[in-house]
Design a protein around this motif. Structure first.
Motif, PDB file in Angstrom:
ATOM      1  N   SER A 130       0.953  -0.947   0.062  1.00  0.00           N
ATOM      2  CA  SER A 130       0.042   0.003  -0.093  1.00  0.00           C
ATOM      3  C   SER A 130       0.952   1.155   0.232  1.00  0.00           C
ATOM      4  O   SER A 130       2.043   1.198   0.387  1.00  0.00           O
ATOM      5  N   GLY A 131       0.205   2.247  -0.301  1.00  0.00           N
ATOM      6  CA  GLY A 131       0.911   3.447  -0.383  1.00  0.00           C
ATOM      7  C   GLY A 131       1.516   3.964  -1.798  1.00  0.00           C
ATOM      8  O   GLY A 131       2.064   5.073  -2.117  1.00  0.00           O
ATOM      9  N   LEU A 132       1.221   3.171  -2.797  1.00  0.00           N
ATOM     10  CA  LEU A 132       1.723   3.644  -3.987  1.00  0.00           C
ATOM     11  C   LEU A 132       0.290   3.932  -4.916  1.00  0.00           C
ATOM     12  O   LEU A 132      -0.789   3.544  -4.654  1.00  0.00           O
ATOM     13  N   GLU A 133       0.350   4.828  -5.906  1.00  0.00           N
ATOM     14  CA  GLU A 133      -0.508   5.423  -6.586  1.00  0.00           C
ATOM     15  C   GLU A 133      -0.091   5.105  -8.202  1.00  0.00           C
ATOM     16  O   GLU A 133       0.777   5.529  -8.588  1.00  0.00           O
ATOM     17  N   ASN A 134      -0.878   4.098  -8.791  1.00  0.00           N
ATOM     18  CA  ASN A 134      -0.587   3.837 -10.226  1.00  0.00           C
ATOM     19  C   ASN A 134       0.844   3.218 -10.188  1.00  0.00           C
ATOM     20  O   ASN A 134       1.659   3.364 -11.237  1.00  0.00           O
ATOM     21  N   GLY A 135       1.270   2.402  -9.005  1.00  0.00           N
ATOM     22  CA  GLY A 135       2.361   1.817  -9.180  1.00  0.00           C
ATOM     23  C   GLY A 135       3.771   2.621  -8.814  1.00  0.00           C
ATOM     24  O   GLY A 135       4.731   2.260  -8.693  1.00  0.00           O
ATOM     25  N   SER A 136       3.503   4.134  -8.513  1.00  0.00           N
ATOM     26  CA  SER A 136       4.418   5.032  -8.023  1.00  0.00           C
ATOM     27  C   SER A 136       4.247   5.368  -6.809  1.00  0.00           C
ATOM     28  O   SER A 136       3.257   5.526  -6.051  1.00  0.00           O
ATOM     29  N   ALA A 137       5.590   5.573  -6.001  1.00  0.00           N
ATOM     30  CA  ALA A 137       5.381   6.117  -4.555  1.00  0.00           C
ATOM     31  C   ALA A 137       5.615   7.628  -4.749  1.00  0.00           C
ATOM     32  O   ALA A 137       6.079   8.193  -5.655  1.00  0.00           O
TER      33      ALA A 137
END
Length: 351
Positions: A130-137
């Motif tokens: 968790s904590g990723l958006e569309n695979g990006s940190a």
């Protein structure tokens, strides 16, 4: 182009735009002042570089050569906005306009966005992240890694950009958290599992007391067996508070007695590996009491345990040695203490 009107030739930048007031006073007629600011709430994202104000005469275009922004890691500078206007302007956009009136000085506020940070990890070892958006940190958002259930883990590390790998401390629930404050560049997450002699990841297995001894048989042993089925490899494993793993060639695994409530998640917080270590190998020769000779007394220990009448004390190693027989010799089920173990020892004692 939308703009903000200011009274007279004085322009005041309010505190909600910066950490204090800046006043730019223009004394000449026929000019416009462009002011550039960073809002107080964006102070951690970047700073102005060069000049913060440009004065331009009517009929001229502003020159923003000396106006810039130094952007902090984890953020991207998108451009400038006027109050009440959602349009984001680049320096070249602002420079393209010819000043045609002198009554409207302008305040431009820097606009920042979060930089998408490439995040890599081995998805075959991770059940959730968790904590990723569309695979990006993104800076400011924690990453929480949940490894596969029962995966035996030596360590989890993260590497930010070209930096050194840093160990991530396990949480009590078996997850691992990378603080969002550290995320200033691309992130590499490495889960380092225990591996078998073929290099494949190893998972904890458990043998409950009642499975090993029989239900209700050995009430004095309130623990269970944890196994790392690796086949014999170089080095040894330890569990803080429980000691060293033994090696069982019978099971092809490193084995240790642990508290009954231990799980893979709790054991991973205490698991250690010594590349130079040599584990004690369990000897399944029937000499349970370690007298140097296999006798009926050794068989009697197992028999008394199976009949729930054994009152002695056995070491962890001796508890493993009880399983003298296995399927390879035509006896009882593997990974359990069974009556065939008694028979096997009695047969060995008369050879």
């Amino acid at each position: 182009m939308p703009h903000k009107h200011m009274a007279g030739n004085e322009i005041t930048i309010p505190k909600d735009k910066i950490t204090g007031n800046i006043v730019v006073t223009v004394t000449a007629d026929g000019i416009r002042t462009y002011a550039f600011v960073i809002a107080a709430e964006d102070a951690a994202k970047g700073t102005l570089s060069g000049t913060s104000a440009v004065v331009t005469e009517v009929g001229e275009k502003p020159d923003l050569t000396d106006v810039g922004v130094t952007v902090n890691s984890g953020y991207t500078f998108e451009g400038w906005k006027l109050d009440g206007d959602d349009t984001v302007y680049s320096n070249s956009d602002i420079e393209s306009e010819t000043v045609e009136e002198t009554t409207d000085n302008r305040i431009y506020t820097a606009v920042f966005s979060l930089t998408d940070l490439e995040t890599t990890y081995d998805s075959t070892l991770v059940s959730d992240i968790s904590g990723l958006e569309n695979g990006s940190a993104h800076i400011g958002t924690d990453i929480v890694i949940t490894p596969n259930d029962n995966l035996a883990i030596i360590s989890v590390t993260h590497t930010i950009g070209d930096g050194e790998a840093q160990t991530v401390t396990a949480n009590s629930d078996g997850t691992y958290t990378i603080s969002g404050s550290l995320l200033t560049d691309d992130v590499k997450i490495t889960v380092n599992p225990v591996t078998d002699k073929n290099g494949d990841a190893v998972y904890f297995e458990f043998i409950e007391r009642d499975s090993y001894f029989g239900e209700g048989v050995y009430a004095g042993e309130a623990r269970k067996i944890a196994l790392l089925t690796t086949g014999e490899i170089d080095g040894s494993y330890t569990i803080d508070g429980s000691g060293d793993f033994y090696y069982s060639d019978r099971y092809g695994a490193y084995v240790i007695w642990v508290d009954a409530d231990e799980t893979a998640a709790t054991l991973n917080t205490k698991l250690g590996y010594n590349e130079q270590g040599t584990p004690t190998e369990i000897t399944y020769d029937g000499d349970i009491n370690k007298t140097g000779t296999v006798t009926a007394g050794d068989a009697g220990i197992i028999n008394d345990i199976l009949k729930s009448r054994y009152n002695g004390t056995l070491s962890d190693e001796q508890l493993f040695m009880l399983d003298t027989d296995d399927l390879s010799t035509g006896g009882g089920s593997e990974k359990s203490v069974y009556s065939s173990d008694v028979v096997w020892i009695l047969e060995e004692s008369v050879k």
